[in-house]
Design a protein around this motif. Sequence first.
Motif, PDB file in Angstrom:
ATOM      1  N   GLN A   4       3.648  11.618  64.007  1.00  0.00           N
ATOM      2  CA  GLN A   4       3.655  10.148  64.235  1.00  0.00           C
ATOM      3  C   GLN A   4       4.303   9.998  62.892  1.00  0.00           C
ATOM      4  O   GLN A   4       3.529  10.719  62.161  1.00  0.00           O
ATOM      5  N   GLY A   5       5.237   8.818  62.589  1.00  0.00           N
ATOM      6  CA  GLY A   5       5.571   8.274  61.600  1.00  0.00           C
ATOM      7  C   GLY A   5       6.296   9.578  60.241  1.00  0.00           C
ATOM      8  O   GLY A   5       6.540  10.119  60.401  1.00  0.00           O
ATOM      9  N   PRO A   6       6.609   9.196  59.320  1.00  0.00           N
ATOM     10  CA  PRO A   6       7.261   9.401  58.399  1.00  0.00           C
ATOM     11  C   PRO A   6       6.057  11.494  58.021  1.00  0.00           C
ATOM     12  O   PRO A   6       4.937  11.250  58.117  1.00  0.00           O
ATOM     13  N   GLN A   7       7.069  12.679  58.049  1.00  0.00           N
ATOM     14  CA  GLN A   7       5.900  13.533  57.657  1.00  0.00           C
ATOM     15  C   GLN A   7       5.795  13.807  55.526  1.00  0.00           C
ATOM     16  O   GLN A   7       6.627  12.955  55.554  1.00  0.00           O
ATOM     17  N   VAL A   8       4.832  13.841  55.504  1.00  0.00           N
ATOM     18  CA  VAL A   8       4.233  14.165  54.178  1.00  0.00           C
ATOM     19  C   VAL A   8       4.848  15.286  53.628  1.00  0.00           C
ATOM     20  O   VAL A   8       5.073  16.387  53.823  1.00  0.00           O
ATOM     21  N   CYS A   9       5.687  14.858  52.825  1.00  0.00           N
ATOM     22  CA  CYS A   9       6.037  15.648  51.710  1.00  0.00           C
ATOM     23  C   CYS A   9       5.453  16.839  50.780  1.00  0.00           C
ATOM     24  O   CYS A   9       5.530  17.977  50.489  1.00  0.00           O
ATOM     25  N   LEU A  10       4.308  16.140  49.775  1.00  0.00           N
ATOM     26  CA  LEU A  10       4.017  16.630  48.870  1.00  0.00           C
ATOM     27  C   LEU A  10       2.390  15.599  49.287  1.00  0.00           C
ATOM     28  O   LEU A  10       2.452  14.857  49.068  1.00  0.00           O
ATOM     29  N   GLU A  11       1.563  16.938  49.072  1.00  0.00           N
ATOM     30  CA  GLU A  11       0.622  16.229  48.493  1.00  0.00           C
ATOM     31  C   GLU A  11      -0.713  16.711  47.953  1.00  0.00           C
ATOM     32  O   GLU A  11      -0.898  18.019  48.245  1.00  0.00           O
ATOM     33  N   VAL A  12      -0.828  16.249  46.849  1.00  0.00           N
ATOM     34  CA  VAL A  12      -1.982  16.883  45.779  1.00  0.00           C
ATOM     35  C   VAL A  12      -3.264  15.914  46.003  1.00  0.00           C
ATOM     36  O   VAL A  12      -3.805  15.239  46.802  1.00  0.00           O
ATOM     37  N   ARG A  13      -4.462  17.094  46.302  1.00  0.00           N
ATOM     38  CA  ARG A  13      -5.917  17.691  46.192  1.00  0.00           C
ATOM     39  C   ARG A  13      -6.618  17.300  45.048  1.00  0.00           C
ATOM     40  O   ARG A  13      -6.799  18.496  45.038  1.00  0.00           O
ATOM     41  N   GLN A  14      -7.389  16.337  44.447  1.00  0.00           N
ATOM     42  CA  GLN A  14      -8.488  16.736  43.550  1.00  0.00           C
ATOM     43  C   GLN A  14      -7.655  17.442  42.365  1.00  0.00           C
ATOM     44  O   GLN A  14      -8.511  18.595  42.373  1.00  0.00           O
ATOM     45  N   ILE A  15      -6.397  17.349  42.096  1.00  0.00           N
ATOM     46  CA  ILE A  15      -6.118  18.244  41.172  1.00  0.00           C
ATOM     47  C   ILE A  15      -7.562  17.845  39.786  1.00  0.00           C
ATOM     48  O   ILE A  15      -7.061  16.685  38.710  1.00  0.00           O
ATOM     49  N   PHE A  67       0.025  20.397  48.668  1.00  0.00           N
ATOM     50  CA  PHE A  67       1.017  21.471  49.476  1.00  0.00           C
ATOM     51  C   PHE A  67       1.898  20.956  49.824  1.00  0.00           C
ATOM     52  O   PHE A  67       2.367  18.979  49.435  1.00  0.00           O
ATOM     53  N   PHE A  68       2.842  21.302  49.868  1.00  0.00           N
ATOM     54  CA  PHE A  68       4.483  20.899  50.346  1.00  0.00           C
ATOM     55  C   PHE A  68       4.885  20.854  51.839  1.00  0.00           C
ATOM     56  O   PHE A  68       4.209  22.067  52.220  1.00  0.00           O
TER      57      PHE A  68
END
Lengths: 255, 287
Positions: A4-15, A67-68
């Motif tokens: 559901q919903g738009p795909q996540v293209c980029l996720e940046v975690r705790q850089i 994440f990409f």
Amino acid sequence: MAAQGPQVCLEVRQIKKYFGDQTVLRDVSFSLPAGEILGLIGPNGAGKSTLFNIISGWQKADAGSVFFFGQEITSWTPKDLSRAGLARTFQVPQIFPEMSAWENVLMGAWLPPQSRPSFSKAQEEADHWLSLVGLLELRHTPARDLPLAQQRLVELAQVLATRPRLLLLDEIAAGFSLGAVKRLAAGLAKLRDQGLTLLLTDHLFNLLEEVADRVLALDRGEIIVQGPPAALIHHPDVVSAYLGTRCGAADNGEA
Amino acid sequence: MWVGTPIIFSGLALGSFYALMALGFSLILSVARVFNLAHGEMILLSGYLAFVLWQFFQAPFFWLLPICSLALLALTLPLHYLLRRLPEPYGLNSLMVTLGLALLLQSLLLAWFSADYRLMRLDWPAVAIPGLDFSFLSFQGLLIILALAVTAGVHLVLQRTFLGKALRATIQDREAAQVAGINVNQMGLVAFGLGGLLIGLAGPLFAQNMYLYPAAGTEATMIAIVVTIFAGLGRTRNILLGGWLLGLTQSVAVFTMGSKWRELVSAALLLLLLYFRPEGLSLKKER
């Protein structure tokens, strides 16, 4: 990944990123849905370029992950990222100085063998992207003879030829006239409508105001506030980050 | 006939030979960033191979060119893989490895062929220009034609083909090439491949033009360096000009001062070039 919903293209975690004992990025996290134009603002030294470099593989983060489209890319090389569809431009354009503007764009189409277009197809594509950035009539000019703003457009056309899914533009509109910013914004909006996801930094806000769906404000390595560009431009935290607290209180509307 | 005509002609022929020797060196240096100090020894190796094939198997000269080219290709491709595994600083490390390779090849050639001077003695017919009181060896004409053809070929590949443009992009800026998604290691492999073919081609010409002896590689490497500095990296056409300049200078020096001055001319030119053109070998975006 949820359907559901738009795909996540980029996720940046705790850089996290340190230069010596200086903390440049502290726990920066955000996610960018596919098809969105996200802006990143902040004063000089806020960590925008470092964050860009980490996402695009030019610098290593000290902690955190990127994440990409659901795949972890934290330690990928720029070349592999470019081939996976994550492309970027630089504040100082990375172009081939002695090749013509057109040849520069053509090099973007030098894809991995299985997806590389034929030479003639690549030439058509180069014409297409060059005309999109409005430089078709300068196609034979050596890139080193173009003014900086046009070199940035050559670089933009070149990375577009790599057929990216996510494009990171680092202060691409610096030094552009107001008209040029509007043309660029219209072009980027069109690309977004065709499915491209964009992450832009902008020092002076003029491009983001035109085109961004959402803006993150970065100050001293932290995301201090986020929201639509119109809301951020007068946000007191943003104004004080750019101008300092005292000045920000006095010139609220001028940022 | 003007006394200068044969001097100029033999200078041009010699310079064409020098350009053919330098092309492979320049390609490998500019694309793969390897300063190949074993360049001359590799040409010698190809030259000795040609000599053996000619002496013991009576191979015709025009067969030697493709055979030696392919043989050296088979040497340079694994060399590329070996060099790719070197740690940083890559430029310095590859320099040391190729210096070691040069010494190794020299010792091997000495062990196999002794220190005797050898030459492929072929009878090349003389060509007379009608109307002019001037004739030259057809081999000299061959050198000039071959240099023109090979330079034009390499130039066209670099300028007109997709692969050639990717090679030029890599020469101009390795980082930007990677941003564009170009695999610079693969381009290095292509450069070593093309370089190997060109080094192999130069071998039989060397065996025909100069004496083969195991220590002769040093001068060949120096000639390649001088011509490459003169030309600037990635400038194919300038290599031909650089070769001609060196050939003509040597030709005039030999005529006026004697043949023992020939080697000194290239050494002097190298020093002069480094003094007046210190950027000659520098790369655009060295960081």
